[in-house]
Motif scaffolding. Structure first.
Motif, PDB file in Angstrom:
ATOM      1  N   GLY A 423       0.847  -1.191   0.000  1.00  0.00           N
ATOM      2  CA  GLY A 423       0.000   0.000   0.000  1.00  0.00           C
ATOM      3  C   GLY A 423       0.876   1.232   0.000  1.00  0.00           C
ATOM      4  N   SER A 424       0.388   2.295   0.573  1.00  0.00           N
ATOM      5  CA  SER A 424       1.162   3.527   0.653  1.00  0.00           C
ATOM      6  C   SER A 424       1.727   3.712   2.059  1.00  0.00           C
ATOM      7  CB  SER A 424       0.275   4.727   0.293  1.00  0.00           C
ATOM      8  OG  SER A 424      -0.738   4.880   1.267  1.00  0.00           O
ATOM      9  N   VAL A 425       2.567   4.721   2.223  1.00  0.00           N
ATOM     10  CA  VAL A 425       3.096   5.039   3.548  1.00  0.00           C
ATOM     11  C   VAL A 425       1.941   5.405   4.478  1.00  0.00           C
ATOM     12  CG1 VAL A 425       4.523   6.660   4.850  1.00  0.00           C
ATOM     13  CG2 VAL A 425       5.332   5.773   2.650  1.00  0.00           C
ATOM     14  N   TRP A 442       2.322  13.179   9.726  1.00  0.00           N
ATOM     15  CA  TRP A 442       3.610  13.859   9.611  1.00  0.00           C
ATOM     16  C   TRP A 442       4.235  14.088  10.995  1.00  0.00           C
ATOM     17  CZ3 TRP A 442       6.235  13.554   5.517  1.00  0.00           C
ATOM     18  CH2 TRP A 442       5.652  13.632   4.245  1.00  0.00           C
ATOM     19  N   GLU A 443       3.410  14.365  11.997  1.00  0.00           N
ATOM     20  CA  GLU A 443       3.936  14.557  13.337  1.00  0.00           C
ATOM     21  C   GLU A 443       4.549  13.266  13.872  1.00  0.00           C
ATOM     22  OE1 GLU A 443       4.876  16.251  17.059  1.00  0.00           O
ATOM     23  OE2 GLU A 443       4.568  17.037  15.026  1.00  0.00           O
ATOM     24  N   ALA A 444       3.864  12.137  13.633  1.00  0.00           N
ATOM     25  CA  ALA A 444       4.418  10.850  14.069  1.00  0.00           C
ATOM     26  C   ALA A 444       5.719  10.546  13.342  1.00  0.00           C
ATOM     27  CB  ALA A 444       3.400   9.739  13.804  1.00  0.00           C
ATOM     28  N   LEU A 445       5.786  10.876  12.055  1.00  0.00           N
ATOM     29  CA  LEU A 445       7.023  10.667  11.295  1.00  0.00           C
ATOM     30  C   LEU A 445       8.143  11.566  11.806  1.00  0.00           C
ATOM     31  CD1 LEU A 445       5.561  10.352   7.679  1.00  0.00           C
ATOM     32  CD2 LEU A 445       6.801   8.568   8.932  1.00  0.00           C
ATOM     33  N   ARG A 446       7.797  12.795  12.190  1.00  0.00           N
ATOM     34  CA  ARG A 446       8.820  13.707  12.726  1.00  0.00           C
ATOM     35  C   ARG A 446       9.444  13.134  13.997  1.00  0.00           C
ATOM     36  NH1 ARG A 446       9.494  16.950  16.673  1.00  0.00           N
ATOM     37  NH2 ARG A 446       7.386  16.618  17.487  1.00  0.00           N
ATOM     38  N   ILE A 447       8.591  12.632  14.886  1.00  0.00           N
ATOM     39  CA  ILE A 447       9.091  12.065  16.147  1.00  0.00           C
ATOM     40  C   ILE A 447       9.924  10.820  15.873  1.00  0.00           C
ATOM     41  CG2 ILE A 447       8.389  10.997  18.326  1.00  0.00           C
ATOM     42  CD1 ILE A 447       5.817  12.725  18.130  1.00  0.00           C
ATOM     43  N   ALA A 448       9.481   9.992  14.917  1.00  0.00           N
ATOM     44  CA  ALA A 448      10.175   8.737  14.611  1.00  0.00           C
ATOM     45  C   ALA A 448      11.377   8.944  13.694  1.00  0.00           C
ATOM     46  CB  ALA A 448       9.200   7.746  13.962  1.00  0.00           C
ATOM     47  N   GLN A 449      11.707  10.204  13.391  1.00  0.00           N
ATOM     48  CA  GLN A 449      12.856  10.537  12.531  1.00  0.00           C
ATOM     49  C   GLN A 449      12.685   9.965  11.110  1.00  0.00           C
ATOM     50  OE1 GLN A 449      15.170  12.668  14.108  1.00  0.00           O
ATOM     51  NE2 GLN A 449      13.484  12.457  15.599  1.00  0.00           N
ATOM     52  N   GLY A 450      11.420   9.872  10.672  1.00  0.00           N
ATOM     53  CA  GLY A 450      11.155   9.390   9.311  1.00  0.00           C
ATOM     54  C   GLY A 450      10.653  10.474   8.399  1.00  0.00           C
ATOM     55  N   HIS A 451      10.549  11.696   8.922  1.00  0.00           N
ATOM     56  CA  HIS A 451       9.993  12.822   8.183  1.00  0.00           C
ATOM     57  C   HIS A 451      10.789  13.107   6.914  1.00  0.00           C
ATOM     58  CE1 HIS A 451       9.232  17.108   7.298  1.00  0.00           C
ATOM     59  NE2 HIS A 451       8.052  16.934   7.855  1.00  0.00           N
ATOM     60  N   ASP A 452      12.122  13.142   7.027  1.00  0.00           N
ATOM     61  CA  ASP A 452      12.958  13.555   5.893  1.00  0.00           C
ATOM     62  C   ASP A 452      12.895  12.555   4.742  1.00  0.00           C
ATOM     63  OD1 ASP A 452      13.670  15.809   7.270  1.00  0.00           O
ATOM     64  OD2 ASP A 452      15.548  14.954   8.040  1.00  0.00           O
ATOM     65  N   PHE A 453      13.037  11.259   5.048  1.00  0.00           N
ATOM     66  CA  PHE A 453      13.090  10.309   3.933  1.00  0.00           C
ATOM     67  C   PHE A 453      11.714  10.117   3.291  1.00  0.00           C
ATOM     68  CE2 PHE A 453      12.136   7.038   7.200  1.00  0.00           C
ATOM     69  CZ  PHE A 453      11.207   6.244   6.528  1.00  0.00           C
ATOM     70  N   VAL A 454      10.628  10.305   4.047  1.00  0.00           N
ATOM     71  CA  VAL A 454       9.297  10.224   3.428  1.00  0.00           C
ATOM     72  C   VAL A 454       9.068  11.444   2.550  1.00  0.00           C
ATOM     73  CG1 VAL A 454       6.807  10.183   3.874  1.00  0.00           C
ATOM     74  CG2 VAL A 454       8.343   8.771   5.244  1.00  0.00           C
ATOM     75  N   ARG A 455       9.509  12.633   3.007  1.00  0.00           N
ATOM     76  CA  ARG A 455       9.415  13.845   2.176  1.00  0.00           C
ATOM     77  C   ARG A 455      10.169  13.668   0.869  1.00  0.00           C
ATOM     78  NH1 ARG A 455       5.470  17.613   3.175  1.00  0.00           N
ATOM     79  NH2 ARG A 455       5.488  18.301   5.350  1.00  0.00           N
ATOM     80  N   ALA A 456      11.286  12.930   0.925  1.00  0.00           N
ATOM     81  CA  ALA A 456      12.114  12.747  -0.270  1.00  0.00           C
ATOM     82  C   ALA A 456      11.528  11.740  -1.243  1.00  0.00           C
ATOM     83  CB  ALA A 456      13.527  12.304   0.147  1.00  0.00           C
ATOM     84  N   ARG A 484       4.012   4.302  13.171  1.00  0.00           N
ATOM     85  CA  ARG A 484       2.697   3.650  13.181  1.00  0.00           C
ATOM     86  C   ARG A 484       2.174   3.503  14.610  1.00  0.00           C
ATOM     87  NH1 ARG A 484       2.921  -1.785  10.076  1.00  0.00           N
ATOM     88  NH2 ARG A 484       4.285  -2.328  11.836  1.00  0.00           N
ATOM     89  N   ALA A 485       3.053   3.138  15.534  1.00  0.00           N
ATOM     90  CA  ALA A 485       2.644   3.024  16.942  1.00  0.00           C
ATOM     91  C   ALA A 485       2.338   4.400  17.540  1.00  0.00           C
ATOM     92  CB  ALA A 485       3.735   2.325  17.743  1.00  0.00           C
ATOM     93  N   LEU A 486       3.109   5.424  17.137  1.00  0.00           N
ATOM     94  CA  LEU A 486       2.882   6.768  17.664  1.00  0.00           C
ATOM     95  C   LEU A 486       1.547   7.347  17.207  1.00  0.00           C
ATOM     96  CD1 LEU A 486       6.488   8.189  17.216  1.00  0.00           C
ATOM     97  CD2 LEU A 486       5.299   7.880  19.398  1.00  0.00           C
ATOM     98  N   VAL A 487       1.140   7.006  15.986  1.00  0.00           N
ATOM     99  CA  VAL A 487      -0.146   7.494  15.472  1.00  0.00           C
ATOM    100  C   VAL A 487      -1.291   7.036  16.374  1.00  0.00           C
ATOM    101  CG1 VAL A 487      -1.799   7.215  13.569  1.00  0.00           C
ATOM    102  CG2 VAL A 487       0.592   7.707  13.067  1.00  0.00           C
ATOM    103  N   ARG A 488      -1.132   5.887  16.986  1.00  0.00           N
ATOM    104  CA  ARG A 488      -2.197   5.340  17.833  1.00  0.00           C
ATOM    105  C   ARG A 488      -2.340   6.079  19.159  1.00  0.00           C
ATOM    106  NH1 ARG A 488      -3.368  -1.047  18.151  1.00  0.00           N
ATOM    107  NH2 ARG A 488      -5.517  -0.869  18.829  1.00  0.00           N
ATOM    108  N   ARG A 489      -1.289   6.708  19.626  1.00  0.00           N
ATOM    109  CA  ARG A 489      -1.277   7.381  20.926  1.00  0.00           C
ATOM    110  C   ARG A 489      -1.752   6.443  22.044  1.00  0.00           C
ATOM    111  NH1 ARG A 489       1.981  11.613  19.951  1.00  0.00           N
ATOM    112  NH2 ARG A 489       1.297  12.781  18.114  1.00  0.00           N
ATOM    113  N   PRO A 490      -1.104   5.315  22.227  1.00  0.00           N
ATOM    114  CA  PRO A 490      -1.570   4.350  23.228  1.00  0.00           C
ATOM    115  C   PRO A 490      -1.120   4.725  24.630  1.00  0.00           C
ATOM    116  CG  PRO A 490       0.390   3.512  22.174  1.00  0.00           C
ATOM    117  CD  PRO A 490       0.099   4.838  21.516  1.00  0.00           C
TER     118      PRO A 490
END
Length: 576
Positions: A423-425, A442-456, A484-490
């Motif tokens: 599927g997609s990101v 995007w906020e979850a990706l920023r925290i997980a340090q995945g923001h830059d490579f997904v933007r690219a 993915r876990a951060l998006v859930r806010r568990p």
């Protein structure tokens, strides 16, 4: 097993089946009158040279034939639709049951056999159901009706039926008897082929890295040869069936013409009756042949049905309680109370007497040598397995006393092997929360340090992710799994060695970004690197499934020999 499986899944389709059976009854009865009408045309029209009986009886035959064609088309449509629907329902039942399995049941069966049972085995059952619905009424009525109508034409030739039909049934029955064990081997061979192929595809990098292509080709060739040999054995047996059927067919025709000619010559039988008798004998033998064809399919379908029922009858060792207790809302602690765990068939427990508490607002780290039971311990919290002794409590409630979805809803799990779906990101991140907005992703990706490579990536959040995340690196997979876990806010975060593929700089930045986001949550981290857990509020040291130390980094350095050895070995490794 086949009857049991079909009985359980045919109930919603009783009315289409009733209509189907009525249509088959009409079609079969109509077909039984055609040879008799044909015989009357020969005797009443052709023999005495009159056109009117030929036209009248021919019109009746044409009408009966058209009715039979129309009814057969509708009946076949209903049969195919019903069989396809039952196949869909059986596949759905297998999927639902497998989805309810714990890791223990999935490991017991294995992925390859579960795949073949939900595809190949269901297809075998679906095919035999279609053939059964098409023939179940027509074959017995045609057989019995054909015998009755043949006796009406001439009793003197009835001994031919008494010889041909039992002979055909006996010979075919003996062949079918030899097929049953071969069909069992065939389904197991399919499992073997699927298992080897799946391992080769999944482990292609390992195969190539160790230059084991020839070895893997040999493994697949062995499995393929086993399947081919079994299929050829079945094919050889089936190859005997139809020549024998045709031999008896042709011999019966010759016998009818031979002995019937004497009766016609003696005036004991008319030519039209001889023609009709021969047609009715063909009806009877054709019915036996169709029954034989069904008989060749039923054994394999029965084996497949047994394999399907085995899955459907397997209940998960992780079961819902009849009287669930709700876990308190808000931040909750996770407590391990004298926990023990045995894997099925293991001689010694993996975990013994594990007792500690992970509290909200704190980070609890679990460390130990390979095989100490760290990942097993973590898997007991979301009930991937159930404890075999002691208890795991969330918010003071034993997880076995709560609803499964009540436990899972409170947990954000990042597994040791992060798995991404096709599927997609964005699709993968929304596994954590299906209603999450792009800003939250995007906020979850920023925290997980995945923001830059997904933007690219070419399409950002809409960029495609291959099955298993095969088109991203190991570190990127880990960061997406964390996001993915951060998006859930568990309320509870479980990180199972989730930082191992990250470099030290990214690891530090990620943990620093996580702290304010998980400040009120219970965080449990399984780690191999000391640097990952230095700041943990509590470190649990496991050795051979036993807790040998609990405390902070500084406390354990003073009084835990096992922890000192781990720290020492990693320090030496870094210097080297």
């Amino acid at each position: 097993m086949l009857i049991r499986l079909l009985r359980a899944h045919l109930a919603p389709y009783r009315w289409p089946i009733v209509v189907l059976l009525v249509l088959q009854l009409v079609s079969t009865i109509a077909s039984l009158f055609l040879p008799s009408l044909n015989g009357r045309i020969i005797d009443e029209g052709v023999a005495i040279g009159q056109t009117r009986p030929i036209l009248e009886l021919g019109a009746i035959m044409l009408g009966v034939s058209l009715l039979q064609v129309a009814v057969t088309i509708v009946a076949t449509y209903l049969a195919s639709r019903t069989a396809a629907s039952v196949g869909r329902d059986v596949r759905g039942s297998i999927f639902d049951r497998v989805a309810s399995f714990s890791a223990q049941e999935v490991g017991h069966f294995g992925a390859p056999t579960l795949i073949s049972r939900s595809t190949n085995d269901v297809t075998q059952v679906q095919t035999v159901l279609f053939m059964g619905l098409t023939l179940m009424v027509g074959v017995p009525i045609m057989m019995i009706g054909g015998i009755v109508m043949a006796l009406r034409e001439d009793v003197g030739l009835s001994w031919l039926i008494a010889v041909a039909v039992p002979l055909l049934a006996l010979v075919v029955g003996l062949i079918i008897r030899q097929m049953v064990p071969q069909f069992t081997l065939m389904q197991k061979s399919i499992d073997w082929v699927n298992r080897v192929l799946r391992e080769q595809i999944t482990g292609i990098r390992v195969v190539r890295a160790f230059v084991r292509e020839d070895h893997e080709r040999a493994r697949f060739a062995e499995a393929n040869t086993q399947y081919t040999g079994t299929a050829l054995a079945v094919g050889k047996l089936m190859a005997f069936v139809f020549p024998i059927v045709m031999l008896i067919f042709n011999a019966s025709t010759i016998a009818v013409l031979w002995f019937g000619a004497y009766r016609v010559d003696a005036g004991q039988m008319q030519i039209g009756s001889l023609t009709a008798f021969m047609a009715y004998l063909m009806f009877v033998l054709m019915s036996v042949m169709m029954a034989t064809f069904m008989s060749t399919m039923i054994p394999r379908a029965a084996v497949s049905a047994g394999r399907i029922v085995e899955v459907l009858d397997t209940t998960s060792t992780v079961v819902e309680t009849d009287e669930p207790v709700a876990i308190p809302e808000g931040p909750v602690a996770v407590e391990f109370r004298d926990v023990q765990f045995h894997y099925p068939g293991a001689e010694v427990p993996v975990l013994r007497g594990v007792t500690f508490t992970a509290r909200p607002g704190e980070t609890t780290a679990i460390i130990g040598s390979t095989g100490a039971g760290k990942s097993t311990l973590l898997s007991l919290i979301p009930r991937l397995y159930d404890v075999t002794g002691g208890a795991v409590l969330i918010g003071g409630v034993d997880v076995r006393d709560s609803r499964l979805d009540g436990v899972w809803r409170r947990i954000g799990l990042v597994p040791q092997k992060p798995y991404l779906f096709t599927g997609s990101v964005a699709d993968n991140l929304r596994y954590g929360d299906g209603e999450a907005t792009e800003e939250q992703l995007w906020e979850a990706l920023r925290i997980a340090q995945g923001h830059d490579f997904v933007r690219a990536m070419p399409e950002g959040l809409d960029s495609a992710v291959a099955q298993g995340g095969g088109n991203v690196s190991g570190g990127q997979r880990q960061r997406l799994a964390i996001a993915r876990a951060l998006v859930r806010r568990p309320d509870i975060y479980l990180f199972d060695d989730s930082f191992s593929a990250l470099d030290l700089t990214t690891d530090r930045r990620l943990r620093a970004a996580l702290e304010p986001e998980t400040a009120q949550a219970t965080v449990i981290v399984v780690a191999q690197r000391i640097s990952t857990i230095l700041g943990a509020d509590q470190i649990v040291v496991l050795e051979d499934g036993v807790v040998v130390g609990v405390g902070t980094h500084d406390e354990l350095l003073l009084d835990c020999t096992t922890y000192q050895e781990i720290v020492s070995s990693q320090a030496v490794a870094e210097v080297a």
